[in-house]
Design a protein around this motif. Structure first.
Motif, PDB file in Angstrom:
ATOM      1  N   LEU A 138       0.825  -1.205   0.000  1.00  0.00           N
ATOM      2  CA  LEU A 138       0.000   0.000   0.000  1.00  0.00           C
ATOM      3  C   LEU A 138       0.865   1.264   0.000  1.00  0.00           C
ATOM      4  N   LEU A 139       1.890   1.292   0.840  1.00  0.00           N
ATOM      5  CA  LEU A 139       2.766   2.455   0.912  1.00  0.00           C
ATOM      6  C   LEU A 139       3.590   2.625  -0.361  1.00  0.00           C
ATOM      7  N   ALA A 140       4.060   1.519  -0.931  1.00  0.00           N
ATOM      8  CA  ALA A 140       4.814   1.601  -2.184  1.00  0.00           C
ATOM      9  C   ALA A 140       3.921   2.157  -3.301  1.00  0.00           C
ATOM     10  N   THR A 141       2.694   1.670  -3.374  1.00  0.00           N
ATOM     11  CA  THR A 141       1.750   2.167  -4.372  1.00  0.00           C
ATOM     12  C   THR A 141       1.505   3.656  -4.163  1.00  0.00           C
ATOM     13  N   GLY A 142       1.316   4.061  -2.915  1.00  0.00           N
ATOM     14  CA  GLY A 142       1.079   5.462  -2.602  1.00  0.00           C
ATOM     15  C   GLY A 142       2.243   6.357  -2.983  1.00  0.00           C
ATOM     16  N   GLN A 143       3.438   5.803  -3.040  1.00  0.00           N
ATOM     17  CA  GLN A 143       4.612   6.575  -3.425  1.00  0.00           C
ATOM     18  C   GLN A 143       4.943   6.416  -4.908  1.00  0.00           C
TER      19      GLN A 143
END
Length: 168
Positions: free
Chosen positions: A94-99
């Motif tokens: 989720l965090l990788a996608t958000g970045q």
């Protein structure tokens, strides 16, 4: 903050500093992390949160910081992947996608194709699958912290020229 804490802090919303005095030094290593129902830590590890920050968001400070440690390495990779079907894998994805980091997320070791130059593992039972799937010269980011030894073929790590990176 619960009963038994001095200084008028009972009921205060807090985030936590994940360092502990327990063996391993961090929540999630030798004691449950923030995904636990409750955490018993010294009061000095409690960081006051603004009233508008929800308890749920406060609880995610520690696992978010843990996941961001892996995400920081994913930025450098041409074809990163995450391996594991647990909550830390989901949060890392989720965090990788958000970045804006394009990546693949594989929930089990049997489904990982070759071709990734970096694989973040979040389940110690899948370390060998990560070693097999990462390209020669690639990196396996070790995120899990098992209480027992994880199976890994060092001969395979050396013959493929892999970099193993531990991330807290």
């Amino acid at each position: 903050v619960g009963p038994g804490v001095s200084g008028g802090r009972v009921g205060q919303r807090v985030g936590i500093d994940p360092r502990t005095e327990a063996a391993g030094g961090f929540l999630g290593v030798s004691v449950d992390g923030a995904f636990a129902t409750s955490i018993d830590l010294p009061a000095r590890r409690a960081i006051a949160m603004a009233p508008e920050v929800s308890l749920q968001r406060s609880a995610y400070l520690e696992p978010t910081a843990a996941a961001l440690g892996a995400v920081s390495h994913m930025r450098e990779a041409a074809s990163p992947a995450i391996l594991g079907g647990n909550r830390i894998a989901a949060l890392t994805s989720l965090l990788a996608t958000g970045q804006g980091i394009e990546h693949r997320w594989y929930r089990s070791g049997s489904s990982v194709p070759d071709g990734h130059d970096l694989i973040v593992e979040s389940d110690a039972t899948l370390v060998s699958a990560a070693v097999e799937a990462v390209v020669p010269g690639g990196t396996v980011v070790l995120k899990s912290r098992p209480s027992t030894a994880a199976p890994i073929e060092l001969k395979r790590v050396v013959s493929k020229g892999l970099c193993l990176r531990g991330v807290a």
